[in-house]
Design a protein around this motif. Sequence first.
Motif, PDB file in Angstrom:
ATOM      1  N   UNK A  77     -29.897  17.477 -37.068  1.00 44.82           N
ATOM      2  CA  UNK A  77     -30.636  17.953 -35.898  1.00 44.82           C
ATOM      3  C   UNK A  77     -31.516  16.874 -35.307  1.00 44.82           C
ATOM      4  N   UNK A  78     -32.138  16.078 -36.181  1.00 43.91           N
ATOM      5  CA  UNK A  78     -32.974  14.982 -35.715  1.00 43.91           C
ATOM      6  C   UNK A  78     -32.170  13.928 -34.984  1.00 43.91           C
ATOM      7  N   UNK A  79     -31.015  13.580 -35.527  1.00 47.40           N
ATOM      8  CA  UNK A  79     -30.185  12.555 -34.901  1.00 47.40           C
ATOM      9  C   UNK A  79     -29.673  13.027 -33.553  1.00 47.40           C
ATOM     10  N   UNK A  80     -29.285  14.284 -33.454  1.00 50.56           N
ATOM     11  CA  UNK A  80     -28.785  14.819 -32.181  1.00 50.56           C
ATOM     12  C   UNK A  80     -29.890  14.804 -31.130  1.00 50.56           C
ATOM     13  N   UNK A  81     -31.055  15.350 -31.473  1.00 53.43           N
ATOM     14  CA  UNK A  81     -32.158  15.407 -30.503  1.00 53.43           C
ATOM     15  C   UNK A  81     -32.706  14.020 -30.198  1.00 53.43           C
ATOM     16  N   UNK A  82     -32.923  13.215 -31.231  1.00 51.26           N
ATOM     17  CA  UNK A  82     -33.474  11.878 -31.023  1.00 51.26           C
ATOM     18  C   UNK A  82     -32.531  10.968 -30.265  1.00 51.26           C
ATOM     19  N   UNK A  83     -31.245  11.041 -30.586  1.00 51.13           N
ATOM     20  CA  UNK A  83     -30.265  10.240 -29.863  1.00 51.13           C
ATOM     21  C   UNK A  83     -30.151  10.640 -28.401  1.00 51.13           C
ATOM     22  N   UNK A  84     -30.185  11.945 -28.159  1.00 53.20           N
ATOM     23  CA  UNK A  84     -30.124  12.422 -26.775  1.00 53.20           C
ATOM     24  C   UNK A  84     -31.340  12.010 -25.965  1.00 53.20           C
ATOM     25  N   UNK A  85     -32.509  12.105 -26.568  1.00 51.79           N
ATOM     26  CA  UNK A  85     -33.734  11.722 -25.853  1.00 51.79           C
ATOM     27  C   UNK A  85     -33.823  10.203 -25.669  1.00 51.79           C
ATOM     28  N   UNK A  86     -33.317   9.438 -26.634  1.00 49.62           N
ATOM     29  CA  UNK A  86     -33.281   7.980 -26.483  1.00 49.62           C
ATOM     30  C   UNK A  86     -32.341   7.588 -25.356  1.00 49.62           C
ATOM     31  N   UNK A  87     -31.186   8.219 -25.303  1.00 56.61           N
ATOM     32  CA  UNK A  87     -30.240   7.944 -24.219  1.00 56.61           C
ATOM     33  C   UNK A  87     -30.836   8.331 -22.866  1.00 56.61           C
ATOM     34  N   UNK A  88     -31.541   9.458 -22.824  1.00 59.70           N
ATOM     35  CA  UNK A  88     -32.175   9.873 -21.571  1.00 59.70           C
ATOM     36  C   UNK A  88     -33.253   8.878 -21.148  1.00 59.70           C
ATOM     37  N   UNK A  89     -34.052   8.388 -22.107  1.00 60.58           N
ATOM     38  CA  UNK A  89     -35.101   7.407 -21.788  1.00 60.58           C
ATOM     39  C   UNK A  89     -34.497   6.148 -21.182  1.00 60.58           C
ATOM     40  N   UNK A  90     -33.447   5.599 -21.821  1.00 59.16           N
ATOM     41  CA  UNK A  90     -32.849   4.376 -21.289  1.00 59.16           C
ATOM     42  C   UNK A  90     -32.132   4.620 -19.972  1.00 59.16           C
ATOM     43  N   UNK A  91     -31.550   5.783 -19.800  1.00 53.01           N
ATOM     44  CA  UNK A  91     -30.893   6.097 -18.530  1.00 53.01           C
ATOM     45  C   UNK A  91     -31.901   6.189 -17.393  1.00 53.01           C
ATOM     46  N   UNK A  92     -33.120   6.638 -17.697  1.00 53.87           N
ATOM     47  CA  UNK A  92     -34.125   6.811 -16.655  1.00 53.87           C
ATOM     48  C   UNK A  92     -34.966   5.562 -16.394  1.00 53.87           C
ATOM     49  N   UNK A  93     -35.018   4.647 -17.334  1.00 52.42           N
ATOM     50  CA  UNK A  93     -35.858   3.458 -17.135  1.00 52.42           C
ATOM     51  C   UNK A  93     -35.070   2.188 -16.861  1.00 52.42           C
ATOM     52  N   UNK A  94     -33.756   2.203 -17.021  1.00 46.01           N
ATOM     53  CA  UNK A  94     -32.932   1.010 -16.792  1.00 46.01           C
ATOM     54  C   UNK A  94     -31.951   1.270 -15.658  1.00 46.01           C
TER      55      UNK A  94
END
Length: 143
Positions: A39-56
């Motif tokens: 659950x941590x990997x799914x949520x953390x990976x999704x939020x990390x991908x969202x962060x990089x998609x929104x800032x790069x």
Amino acid sequence: MRKHLLALAMAVASFGLVAQGGTANAFLLGDRSPNVTAGQIIAGGGMTAAYFALTCNSNFSNCARFGSARSLKWYSLTTVGCFALSPIIGGALVSYNERRELKSSEVFMMIGDCVVPIVGGLLMKAAFDANPQWDAGTGRPTR
């Protein structure tokens, strides 16, 4: 290019957990249930991908500096998203596969890992190890 980098990062992360999963005292799997870690990997990976998609931009050649207002705004919002999603996903997996509720220590370790990956969870684990009474009455089986 972004898809390839994201796929590579997720493959490396999952390979590290799968390779250690067979040992008796795996690094990330020794402290908590494998369902909580998933659950941590799914949520953390999704939020990390969202962060990089929104800032790069589209090819990661020009990302916002971490101290900038734009980067801090999206870091804060994706961290709050991780706070909300990781206990929900982890709780659903634990309930379905292990037929029990999440322990308070597991929830706080997930929240700590959302703020500072790995280190935050270890700090929360140390706090709960020093105060086992904080976990009293949780982790009950579901009917």
